[in-house]
Scaffold this active site. Structure first.
Site, PDB file in Angstrom:
ATOM      1  N   TRP A  21       3.286   1.462   4.369  1.00 59.99           N
ATOM      2  CA  TRP A  21       3.735   1.237   5.691  1.00 59.99           C
ATOM      3  C   TRP A  21       2.416   0.633   6.504  1.00 59.99           C
ATOM      4  CZ3 TRP A  21       4.380   5.849   9.909  1.00 59.99           C
ATOM      5  CH2 TRP A  21       4.918   5.172  10.980  1.00 59.99           C
ATOM      6  N   ASP A  56       6.446   2.533  -2.349  1.00 63.60           N
ATOM      7  CA  ASP A  56       7.430   2.639  -1.135  1.00 63.60           C
ATOM      8  C   ASP A  56       7.148   1.870  -0.027  1.00 63.60           C
ATOM      9  OD1 ASP A  56       9.609   4.262   0.113  1.00 63.60           O
ATOM     10  OD2 ASP A  56       8.026   4.517   1.472  1.00 63.60           O
ATOM     11  N   TYR A  61       8.577  -2.386   7.819  1.00 60.77           N
ATOM     12  CA  TYR A  61       6.940  -2.347   7.848  1.00 60.77           C
ATOM     13  C   TYR A  61       6.390  -3.610   8.223  1.00 60.77           C
ATOM     14  CZ  TYR A  61       7.560   2.382   6.007  1.00 60.77           C
ATOM     15  OH  TYR A  61       8.116   3.799   5.893  1.00 60.77           O
ATOM     16  N   GLN A 178      13.914  10.874   1.046  1.00 53.78           N
ATOM     17  CA  GLN A 178      12.831  10.819   1.442  1.00 53.78           C
ATOM     18  C   GLN A 178      12.517  11.344   3.027  1.00 53.78           C
ATOM     19  OE1 GLN A 178       9.760   7.572   2.805  1.00 53.78           O
ATOM     20  NE2 GLN A 178      10.867   6.967   1.194  1.00 53.78           N
ATOM     21  N   TYR A 206       7.322  11.999   2.463  1.00 51.04           N
ATOM     22  CA  TYR A 206       6.400  11.066   3.138  1.00 51.04           C
ATOM     23  C   TYR A 206       5.370  11.766   4.185  1.00 51.04           C
ATOM     24  CZ  TYR A 206       9.443  10.514   7.645  1.00 51.04           C
ATOM     25  OH  TYR A 206      10.062  10.743   8.725  1.00 51.04           O
ATOM     26  N   LYS A 217     -11.242  13.314   7.288  1.00 53.62           N
ATOM     27  CA  LYS A 217     -12.111  12.286   7.793  1.00 53.62           C
ATOM     28  C   LYS A 217     -11.712  11.804   9.000  1.00 53.62           C
ATOM     29  CE  LYS A 217     -12.955  11.144   2.934  1.00 53.62           C
ATOM     30  NZ  LYS A 217     -12.397  10.473   1.900  1.00 53.62           N
ATOM     31  N   GLY A 281      -0.156   6.926   1.920  1.00 51.00           N
ATOM     32  CA  GLY A 281      -0.404   5.889   2.389  1.00 51.00           C
ATOM     33  C   GLY A 281      -2.045   5.498   2.193  1.00 51.00           C
ATOM     34  N   ALA A 282      -2.280   4.294   2.045  1.00 47.17           N
ATOM     35  CA  ALA A 282      -3.894   3.936   1.759  1.00 47.17           C
ATOM     36  C   ALA A 282      -3.684   2.372   2.374  1.00 47.17           C
ATOM     37  CB  ALA A 282      -3.980   3.901   0.369  1.00 47.17           C
ATOM     38  N   ARG A 283      -4.991   2.029   2.745  1.00 49.36           N
ATOM     39  CA  ARG A 283      -5.269   0.834   3.501  1.00 49.36           C
ATOM     40  C   ARG A 283      -6.290   0.124   2.683  1.00 49.36           C
ATOM     41  NH1 ARG A 283      -4.249   1.596   9.631  1.00 49.36           N
ATOM     42  NH2 ARG A 283      -5.555  -0.429   9.646  1.00 49.36           N
TER      43      ARG A 283
HETATM   44  N1  LIG Z   1      10.966   7.047   5.572  1.00 45.19           N
HETATM   45  C1  LIG Z   1      10.138   7.225   6.623  1.00 45.19           C
HETATM   46  O1  LIG Z   1      10.869   7.252   7.906  1.00 45.19           O
HETATM   47  C2  LIG Z   1       8.582   6.966   6.566  1.00 45.19           C
HETATM   48  C3  LIG Z   1       8.002   7.571   7.714  1.00 45.19           C
HETATM   49  C4  LIG Z   1       6.590   7.545   7.639  1.00 45.19           C
HETATM   50  C5  LIG Z   1       6.099   7.168   6.389  1.00 45.19           C
HETATM   51  N2  LIG Z   1       6.707   6.816   5.227  1.00 45.19           N
HETATM   52  C6  LIG Z   1       6.199   6.299   3.786  1.00 45.19           C
HETATM   53  O2  LIG Z   1       5.305   7.309   3.397  1.00 45.19           O
HETATM   54  C7  LIG Z   1       3.894   6.798   3.454  1.00 45.19           C
HETATM   55  C8  LIG Z   1       2.901   7.509   3.487  1.00 45.19           C
HETATM   56  O3  LIG Z   1       2.855   8.258   5.133  1.00 45.19           O
HETATM   57  P1  LIG Z   1       1.819   7.809   6.046  1.00 45.19           P
HETATM   58  O4  LIG Z   1       1.170   6.413   5.667  1.00 45.19           O
HETATM   59  O5  LIG Z   1       2.536   8.184   7.607  1.00 45.19           O
HETATM   60  O6  LIG Z   1       0.788   8.913   5.890  1.00 45.19           O
HETATM   61  P2  LIG Z   1      -0.098   9.672   4.869  1.00 45.19           P
HETATM   62  O7  LIG Z   1      -0.126   9.483   3.728  1.00 45.19           O
HETATM   63  O8  LIG Z   1      -0.189  11.182   5.356  1.00 45.19           O
HETATM   64  O9  LIG Z   1      -1.576   9.260   5.327  1.00 45.19           O
HETATM   65  C9  LIG Z   1      -1.962   7.747   5.165  1.00 45.19           C
HETATM   66  C10 LIG Z   1      -3.129   7.254   6.015  1.00 45.19           C
HETATM   67  O10 LIG Z   1      -4.169   8.401   5.936  1.00 45.19           O
HETATM   68  C11 LIG Z   1      -5.503   7.682   5.910  1.00 45.19           C
HETATM   69  N3  LIG Z   1      -5.910   7.812   4.621  1.00 45.19           N
HETATM   70  C12 LIG Z   1      -5.352   7.918   3.433  1.00 45.19           C
HETATM   71  N4  LIG Z   1      -6.148   8.180   2.275  1.00 45.19           N
HETATM   72  C13 LIG Z   1      -7.282   8.427   3.269  1.00 45.19           C
HETATM   73  C14 LIG Z   1      -8.556   9.059   2.552  1.00 45.19           C
HETATM   74  N5  LIG Z   1      -8.713   9.071   1.392  1.00 45.19           N
HETATM   75  N6  LIG Z   1      -9.612   9.188   3.394  1.00 45.19           N
HETATM   76  C15 LIG Z   1      -9.361   9.155   4.811  1.00 45.19           C
HETATM   77  N7  LIG Z   1      -8.286   8.455   5.342  1.00 45.19           N
HETATM   78  C16 LIG Z   1      -7.328   8.265   4.387  1.00 45.19           C
HETATM   79  C17 LIG Z   1      -5.237   6.134   6.061  1.00 45.19           C
HETATM   80  O11 LIG Z   1      -4.934   5.911   7.416  1.00 45.19           O
HETATM   81  P3  LIG Z   1      -6.360   5.315   8.397  1.00 45.19           P
HETATM   82  O12 LIG Z   1      -7.345   4.926   7.544  1.00 45.19           O
HETATM   83  O13 LIG Z   1      -5.988   4.379   9.393  1.00 45.19           O
HETATM   84  O14 LIG Z   1      -6.936   6.648   9.116  1.00 45.19           O
HETATM   85  C18 LIG Z   1      -3.582   6.192   5.650  1.00 45.19           C
HETATM   86  O15 LIG Z   1      -2.935   5.044   6.146  1.00 45.19           O
HETATM   87  C19 LIG Z   1       4.205   5.397   4.065  1.00 45.19           C
HETATM   88  O16 LIG Z   1       3.029   4.534   3.752  1.00 45.19           O
HETATM   89  C20 LIG Z   1       5.493   4.839   3.992  1.00 45.19           C
HETATM   90  O17 LIG Z   1       5.541   4.397   2.884  1.00 45.19           O
HETATM   91  C21 LIG Z   1       7.956   6.795   5.276  1.00 45.19           C
END
Ligand SMILES: NC(=O)c1ccc[n+]([C@@H]2O[C@H](COP(=O)([O-])OP(=O)(O)OC[C@H]3O[C@@H](n4cnc5c(N)ncnc54)[C@H](OP(=O)(O)O)[C@@H]3O)[C@@H](O)[C@H]2O)c1
Length: 327
Positions: A21, A56, A61, A178, A206, A217, A281-283
Protein backbone atom coordinates in the site's frame (compact mmCIF):
# COMPACT_ATOMS: atom_id res chain seq x y z
CA UNK A 1 10.98 -18.08 6.95
CA UNK A 2 8.14 -20.48 7.87
CA UNK A 3 5.28 -21.12 5.45
CA UNK A 4 1.62 -21.93 6.08
CA UNK A 5 -1.03 -23.32 3.74
CA UNK A 6 -3.56 -20.71 2.62
CA UNK A 7 -7.05 -21.96 3.46
CA UNK A 8 -8.49 -24.42 0.91
CA UNK A 9 -5.80 -23.61 -1.70
CA UNK A 10 -2.61 -25.34 -2.76
CA UNK A 11 -0.65 -22.18 -2.02
CA UNK A 12 1.88 -22.00 0.79
CA UNK A 13 2.38 -18.43 1.93
CA UNK A 14 5.41 -17.27 3.92
CA UNK A 15 4.27 -16.23 7.40
CA UNK A 16 5.06 -12.65 6.43
CA UNK A 17 3.60 -11.11 3.27
CA UNK A 18 4.87 -7.84 1.78
CA UNK A 19 2.16 -5.16 1.90
CA UNK A 20 2.47 -2.72 -1.00
CA UNK A 21 0.00 0.00 0.00
CA UNK A 22 2.58 2.59 1.12
CA UNK A 23 4.68 2.04 -2.02
CA UNK A 24 1.71 3.40 -3.97
CA UNK A 25 2.90 6.83 -2.75
CA UNK A 26 0.93 10.08 -2.70
CA UNK A 27 -1.53 12.09 -4.79
CA UNK A 28 -4.84 10.50 -3.84
CA UNK A 29 -7.16 10.16 -0.84
CA UNK A 30 -5.35 7.20 0.78
CA UNK A 31 -1.76 8.27 0.09
CA UNK A 32 1.20 7.79 2.44
CA UNK A 33 3.14 10.89 1.38
CA UNK A 34 6.05 10.95 -1.07
CA UNK A 35 7.69 7.60 -1.73
CA UNK A 36 10.79 6.90 -3.83
CA UNK A 37 10.07 4.06 -6.30
CA UNK A 38 13.69 2.88 -6.24
CA UNK A 39 13.47 2.45 -2.49
CA UNK A 40 10.16 0.58 -2.88
CA UNK A 41 11.69 -1.77 -5.46
CA UNK A 42 14.71 -2.36 -3.22
CA UNK A 43 12.36 -3.13 -0.30
CA UNK A 44 10.36 -5.68 -2.34
CA UNK A 45 13.51 -7.39 -3.66
CA UNK A 46 14.95 -7.52 -0.18
CA UNK A 47 11.72 -9.08 1.07
CA UNK A 48 12.07 -11.86 -1.51
CA UNK A 49 15.72 -12.40 -0.52
CA UNK A 50 14.54 -12.84 3.08
CA UNK A 51 12.21 -15.68 2.04
CA UNK A 52 8.96 -13.71 1.73
CA UNK A 53 7.14 -15.34 -1.18
CA UNK A 54 4.05 -13.21 -1.66
CA UNK A 55 3.04 -9.59 -2.17
CA UNK A 56 -0.28 -7.96 -1.35
CA UNK A 57 -1.25 -5.00 -3.49
CA UNK A 58 -4.47 -3.45 -4.85
CA UNK A 59 -5.52 -1.51 -7.90
CA UNK A 60 -6.44 1.43 -5.68
CA UNK A 61 -2.99 1.74 -4.02
CA UNK A 62 -1.57 4.82 -5.70
CA UNK A 63 -4.35 4.46 -8.32
CA UNK A 64 -2.48 1.69 -10.12
CA UNK A 65 1.01 2.84 -9.15
CA UNK A 66 1.64 0.17 -6.51
CA UNK A 67 0.91 -2.61 -9.02
CA UNK A 68 3.31 -1.01 -11.52
CA UNK A 69 6.05 -0.80 -8.90
CA UNK A 70 5.48 -4.45 -7.94
CA UNK A 71 5.79 -5.44 -11.64
CA UNK A 72 9.14 -3.62 -11.90
CA UNK A 73 10.41 -5.23 -8.71
CA UNK A 74 9.64 -8.79 -9.83
CA UNK A 75 10.65 -8.44 -13.48
CA UNK A 76 12.38 -11.67 -14.52
CA UNK A 77 11.44 -13.49 -11.31
CA UNK A 78 7.64 -13.59 -11.62
CA UNK A 79 7.56 -17.36 -11.09
CA UNK A 80 9.29 -17.05 -7.70
CA UNK A 81 6.57 -14.90 -6.18
CA UNK A 82 2.83 -15.10 -5.54
CA UNK A 83 0.79 -11.99 -6.26
CA UNK A 84 -2.39 -11.01 -4.45
CA UNK A 85 -4.30 -7.95 -5.62
CA UNK A 86 -7.78 -6.52 -5.11
CA UNK A 87 -10.77 -5.08 -6.91
CA UNK A 88 -13.93 -3.07 -6.06
CA UNK A 89 -12.47 0.39 -5.41
CA UNK A 90 -12.46 2.36 -8.65
CA UNK A 91 -11.54 5.94 -9.52
CA UNK A 92 -12.52 8.48 -12.15
CA UNK A 93 -10.57 11.11 -14.12
CA UNK A 94 -10.74 13.48 -11.11
CA UNK A 95 -9.17 10.75 -8.92
CA UNK A 96 -12.44 10.47 -6.98
CA UNK A 97 -12.87 7.00 -5.55
CA UNK A 98 -16.05 4.91 -5.46
CA UNK A 99 -17.04 1.29 -5.00
CA UNK A 100 -18.29 -1.14 -7.65
CA UNK A 101 -18.87 -4.89 -7.78
CA UNK A 102 -20.67 -4.69 -11.11
CA UNK A 103 -19.53 -7.74 -13.14
CA UNK A 104 -18.21 -5.66 -16.08
CA UNK A 105 -16.34 -3.41 -13.69
CA UNK A 106 -14.71 -6.36 -11.87
CA UNK A 107 -13.69 -7.85 -15.21
CA UNK A 108 -12.16 -4.64 -16.54
CA UNK A 109 -10.39 -4.05 -13.20
CA UNK A 110 -8.89 -7.52 -13.47
CA UNK A 111 -7.72 -6.91 -17.05
CA UNK A 112 -6.13 -3.59 -15.99
CA UNK A 113 -4.37 -5.21 -13.01
CA UNK A 114 -3.00 -8.03 -15.20
CA UNK A 115 -1.59 -5.41 -17.53
CA UNK A 116 -0.06 -3.24 -14.79
CA UNK A 117 1.38 -6.29 -13.05
CA UNK A 118 2.73 -7.52 -16.40
CA UNK A 119 1.47 -11.04 -15.79
CA UNK A 120 -0.95 -13.59 -17.30
CA UNK A 121 -2.47 -14.66 -14.01
CA UNK A 122 -3.22 -13.25 -10.56
CA UNK A 123 -2.58 -15.83 -7.82
CA UNK A 124 -5.12 -14.42 -5.37
CA UNK A 125 -7.82 -11.93 -6.43
CA UNK A 126 -9.71 -10.29 -3.57
CA UNK A 127 -12.79 -8.13 -3.19
CA UNK A 128 -11.29 -5.18 -1.32
CA UNK A 129 -14.43 -3.92 0.47
CA UNK A 130 -18.05 -5.13 0.58
CA UNK A 131 -19.31 -1.52 0.24
CA UNK A 132 -21.29 -2.22 -2.95
CA UNK A 133 -23.41 -4.52 -0.80
CA UNK A 134 -26.17 -5.26 -3.29
CA UNK A 135 -23.72 -6.57 -5.85
CA UNK A 136 -21.50 -8.77 -3.68
CA UNK A 137 -22.92 -11.92 -5.33
CA UNK A 138 -22.56 -10.42 -8.81
CA UNK A 139 -18.90 -9.42 -8.34
CA UNK A 140 -17.98 -12.65 -6.57
CA UNK A 141 -19.55 -14.80 -9.33
CA UNK A 142 -17.58 -12.83 -11.92
CA UNK A 143 -14.32 -13.62 -10.11
CA UNK A 144 -15.40 -17.28 -10.39
CA UNK A 145 -15.61 -16.86 -14.17
CA UNK A 146 -12.15 -15.24 -14.22
CA UNK A 147 -10.85 -18.36 -12.44
CA UNK A 148 -12.48 -20.63 -15.04
CA UNK A 149 -10.79 -18.58 -17.77
CA UNK A 150 -7.37 -18.95 -16.09
CA UNK A 151 -6.88 -15.25 -15.34
CA UNK A 152 -7.10 -15.77 -11.59
CA UNK A 153 -6.02 -18.80 -9.52
CA UNK A 154 -7.85 -18.27 -6.22
CA UNK A 155 -10.48 -15.86 -4.89
CA UNK A 156 -10.48 -14.08 -1.55
CA UNK A 157 -12.25 -11.24 0.22
CA UNK A 158 -11.27 -8.42 2.52
CA UNK A 159 -13.05 -6.43 5.24
CA UNK A 160 -16.03 -8.84 5.11
CA UNK A 161 -18.29 -9.43 8.11
CA UNK A 162 -19.81 -12.88 8.75
CA UNK A 163 -23.01 -12.07 6.84
CA UNK A 164 -20.95 -11.15 3.76
CA UNK A 165 -18.83 -14.29 4.11
CA UNK A 166 -21.96 -16.44 4.28
CA UNK A 167 -23.35 -14.90 1.10
CA UNK A 168 -20.12 -15.40 -0.87
CA UNK A 169 -19.51 -18.90 0.48
CA UNK A 170 -22.89 -20.04 -0.92
CA UNK A 171 -21.65 -19.26 -4.45
CA UNK A 172 -18.10 -20.63 -4.30
CA UNK A 173 -15.63 -21.48 -1.50
CA UNK A 174 -13.68 -18.48 -0.23
CA UNK A 175 -9.92 -19.09 -0.11
CA UNK A 176 -8.91 -16.20 2.14
CA UNK A 177 -10.13 -13.32 4.25
CA UNK A 178 -8.01 -10.19 4.70
CA UNK A 179 -9.24 -8.34 7.82
CA UNK A 180 -7.64 -5.66 9.99
CA UNK A 181 -6.02 -7.37 12.98
CA UNK A 182 -3.53 -6.11 15.53
CA UNK A 183 -3.24 -5.84 19.31
CA UNK A 184 -5.29 -2.66 18.99
CA UNK A 185 -7.97 -4.05 16.66
CA UNK A 186 -9.25 -7.42 17.81
CA UNK A 187 -12.79 -7.31 16.46
CA UNK A 188 -12.27 -10.38 14.23
CA UNK A 189 -11.33 -12.76 17.04
CA UNK A 190 -14.91 -13.94 17.69
CA UNK A 191 -17.42 -14.92 15.01
CA UNK A 192 -15.21 -14.07 12.05
CA UNK A 193 -12.29 -16.31 13.10
CA UNK A 194 -14.83 -19.04 13.97
CA UNK A 195 -16.39 -18.85 10.50
CA UNK A 196 -12.94 -19.01 8.87
CA UNK A 197 -11.88 -22.01 10.98
CA UNK A 198 -15.07 -23.91 10.18
CA UNK A 199 -14.89 -23.17 6.44
CA UNK A 200 -11.14 -23.57 5.93
CA UNK A 201 -10.65 -19.93 4.94
CA UNK A 202 -7.09 -18.68 5.41
CA UNK A 203 -6.85 -15.41 7.37
CA UNK A 204 -4.23 -12.94 6.14
CA UNK A 205 -4.49 -9.95 8.51
CA UNK A 206 -3.52 -6.47 7.46
CA UNK A 207 -1.92 -3.66 9.50
CA UNK A 208 -0.50 -5.96 12.21
CA UNK A 209 1.64 -3.04 13.43
CA UNK A 210 -1.35 -0.69 13.34
CA UNK A 211 0.11 1.04 10.28
CA UNK A 212 3.41 1.83 12.01
CA UNK A 213 2.14 2.78 15.47
CA UNK A 214 3.25 -0.54 16.98
CA UNK A 215 6.83 -0.43 15.74
CA UNK A 216 8.40 1.35 18.70
CA UNK A 217 9.75 3.92 16.25
CA UNK A 218 6.69 6.03 15.66
CA UNK A 219 6.85 9.69 16.70
CA UNK A 220 4.62 12.70 16.20
CA UNK A 221 6.91 14.25 13.59
CA UNK A 222 7.13 11.13 11.41
CA UNK A 223 4.15 11.86 9.16
CA UNK A 224 4.26 13.97 5.97
CA UNK A 225 1.34 16.45 5.61
CA UNK A 226 -0.44 14.32 2.98
CA UNK A 227 -0.21 11.03 4.87
CA UNK A 228 -3.69 9.53 5.56
CA UNK A 229 -2.61 8.67 9.12
CA UNK A 230 -2.91 12.37 10.06
CA UNK A 231 -6.69 11.83 9.95
CA UNK A 232 -6.75 8.50 11.81
CA UNK A 233 -8.02 8.59 15.42
CA UNK A 234 -5.23 6.31 16.71
CA UNK A 235 -2.60 8.78 15.46
CA UNK A 236 -4.40 11.81 16.92
CA UNK A 237 -4.73 13.10 20.47
CA UNK A 238 -5.93 12.11 22.97
CA UNK A 239 -5.28 8.55 21.73
CA UNK A 240 -1.75 9.05 20.46
CA UNK A 241 -0.12 9.79 23.84
CA UNK A 242 -1.84 6.77 25.41
CA UNK A 243 -0.84 4.57 22.48
CA UNK A 244 2.80 5.61 22.69
CA UNK A 245 2.79 4.83 26.44
CA UNK A 246 1.38 1.39 25.58
CA UNK A 247 4.23 0.88 23.10
CA UNK A 248 6.78 1.76 25.84
CA UNK A 249 5.34 -1.08 27.94
CA UNK A 250 5.51 -3.46 24.97
CA UNK A 251 9.21 -2.67 24.62
CA UNK A 252 9.85 -4.23 28.04
CA UNK A 253 8.26 -7.49 26.84
CA UNK A 254 10.03 -7.41 23.46
CA UNK A 255 13.42 -6.91 25.19
CA UNK A 256 12.90 -10.16 27.08
CA UNK A 257 13.01 -12.06 23.75
CA UNK A 258 15.68 -9.85 22.24
CA UNK A 259 13.06 -8.71 19.71
CA UNK A 260 11.81 -5.28 18.69
CA UNK A 261 8.30 -3.94 19.34
CA UNK A 262 7.50 -4.38 15.61
CA UNK A 263 8.55 -8.04 15.76
CA UNK A 264 6.51 -8.61 18.92
CA UNK A 265 3.42 -7.02 17.32
CA UNK A 266 3.62 -9.27 14.25
CA UNK A 267 4.43 -12.40 16.29
CA UNK A 268 1.34 -11.63 18.40
CA UNK A 269 -0.83 -11.80 15.25
CA UNK A 270 0.88 -14.99 14.03
CA UNK A 271 0.11 -16.78 17.33
CA UNK A 272 -3.41 -17.61 16.05
CA UNK A 273 -3.90 -20.86 14.14
CA UNK A 274 -6.47 -19.20 11.84
CA UNK A 275 -3.78 -16.85 10.52
CA UNK A 276 -1.93 -18.03 7.39
CA UNK A 277 0.31 -14.98 7.04
CA UNK A 278 0.57 -11.42 8.37
CA UNK A 279 0.77 -8.65 5.77
CA UNK A 280 3.35 -6.08 6.82
CA UNK A 281 3.89 -2.80 5.03
CA UNK A 282 7.39 -1.48 4.34
CA UNK A 283 8.79 1.51 2.52
CA UNK A 284 12.48 0.60 2.61
CA UNK A 285 14.68 -2.54 2.90
CA UNK A 286 15.64 -1.96 6.54
CA UNK A 287 11.97 -2.02 7.59
CA UNK A 288 11.21 -5.38 6.03
CA UNK A 289 14.53 -6.75 7.27
CA UNK A 290 13.31 -6.07 10.79
CA UNK A 291 9.72 -7.27 10.47
CA UNK A 292 10.67 -10.47 8.63
CA UNK A 293 12.38 -11.42 11.91
CA UNK A 294 8.98 -12.03 13.52
CA UNK A 295 8.53 -15.35 11.72
CA UNK A 296 9.16 -18.20 14.13
CA UNK A 297 9.25 -15.94 17.21
CA UNK A 298 7.55 -17.73 20.13
CA UNK A 299 6.02 -15.65 22.93
CA UNK A 300 5.25 -17.23 26.32
CA UNK A 301 1.63 -17.38 27.51
CA UNK A 302 2.44 -15.18 30.50
CA UNK A 303 3.37 -12.35 28.16
CA UNK A 304 0.17 -12.69 26.13
CA UNK A 305 -1.67 -12.21 29.44
CA UNK A 306 0.48 -9.19 30.25
CA UNK A 307 -0.38 -7.70 26.82
CA UNK A 308 -4.10 -8.23 27.60
CA UNK A 309 -3.65 -6.33 30.88
CA UNK A 310 -1.83 -3.50 29.13
CA UNK A 311 -4.60 -3.31 26.53
CA UNK A 312 -7.19 -3.07 29.29
CA UNK A 313 -5.23 -0.23 30.93
CA UNK A 314 -4.90 1.51 27.58
CA UNK A 315 -8.68 1.31 26.98
CA UNK A 316 -9.35 2.85 30.42
CA UNK A 317 -6.85 5.66 29.84
CA UNK A 318 -8.27 6.44 26.38
CA UNK A 319 -11.79 6.49 27.85
CA UNK A 320 -10.74 8.90 30.64
CA UNK A 321 -9.01 11.17 28.15
CA UNK A 322 -12.21 11.35 26.07
CA UNK A 323 -11.01 9.26 23.13
CA UNK A 324 -12.61 6.16 21.59
CA UNK A 325 -11.25 2.63 21.37
CA UNK A 326 -11.84 0.71 18.12
CA UNK A 327 -12.13 -3.04 18.23
N1 LIG B 1 -7.55 -4.81 2.67
C1 LIG B 1 -7.47 -3.61 3.20
O1 LIG B 1 -8.47 -2.87 3.31
C2 LIG B 1 -6.15 -3.15 3.73
C3 LIG B 1 -6.06 -2.03 4.58
C4 LIG B 1 -4.83 -1.69 5.08
C5 LIG B 1 -3.69 -2.40 4.71
N2 LIG B 1 -3.79 -3.46 3.85
C6 LIG B 1 -2.60 -4.25 3.43
O2 LIG B 1 -1.81 -4.56 4.55
C7 LIG B 1 -0.49 -4.00 4.38
C8 LIG B 1 0.07 -3.63 5.72
O3 LIG B 1 -0.75 -2.69 6.37
P1 LIG B 1 -0.21 -1.25 6.77
O4 LIG B 1 0.87 -0.86 5.81
O5 LIG B 1 -1.39 -0.40 6.99
O6 LIG B 1 0.34 -1.47 8.22
P2 LIG B 1 1.54 -2.10 9.02
O7 LIG B 1 2.17 -3.24 8.31
O8 LIG B 1 0.98 -2.33 10.36
O9 LIG B 1 2.55 -0.86 9.04
C9 LIG B 1 3.36 -0.56 7.94
C10 LIG B 1 4.05 0.78 8.13
O10 LIG B 1 4.78 0.78 9.34
C11 LIG B 1 6.02 1.45 9.17
N3 LIG B 1 7.06 0.43 9.40
C12 LIG B 1 7.13 -0.81 8.87
N4 LIG B 1 8.22 -1.46 9.31
C13 LIG B 1 8.83 -0.64 10.16
C14 LIG B 1 9.99 -0.74 10.93
N5 LIG B 1 10.74 -1.85 10.91
N6 LIG B 1 10.34 0.32 11.71
C15 LIG B 1 9.58 1.43 11.72
N7 LIG B 1 8.46 1.60 11.00
C16 LIG B 1 8.10 0.57 10.22
C17 LIG B 1 6.05 1.96 7.75
O11 LIG B 1 5.49 3.27 7.69
P3 LIG B 1 6.31 4.65 8.00
O12 LIG B 1 7.75 4.39 7.72
O13 LIG B 1 5.67 5.63 7.09
O14 LIG B 1 6.00 4.94 9.45
C18 LIG B 1 5.09 1.01 7.06
O15 LIG B 1 4.53 1.52 5.89
C19 LIG B 1 -0.70 -2.87 3.38
O16 LIG B 1 0.50 -2.50 2.72
C20 LIG B 1 -1.71 -3.49 2.46
O17 LIG B 1 -1.08 -4.40 1.58
C21 LIG B 1 -4.99 -3.84 3.37
Amino acid sequence: MNKRQLGNSELYFSEIGFGAWAVGGSGYAFGWGEQDDNESIAAIRHALDLGINWIDTAAIYGLGHSEEVVAKAIKGIRNNVLIATKCSLVWDENRDISSSLNADSVRSECEASLKRLNTDVIDLYQIHWPSDDERIEEGWAEIGRLIEEGKVRYAGVSNFQVEHLERAQKIRPITSLQPPYSMMRRGVEGDIFKFCRENNIGVIPYSPMQSGLLTGKFSRDRLQPDDWRNESAEFMEPNLTVNLEFVDELRIIADKYDKTVAQLAVAWVLRREEVSSAIVGARRPSQIEETAGSSGCKIEEVDFHRIDELLQQRAEKVGKAGGTVRT
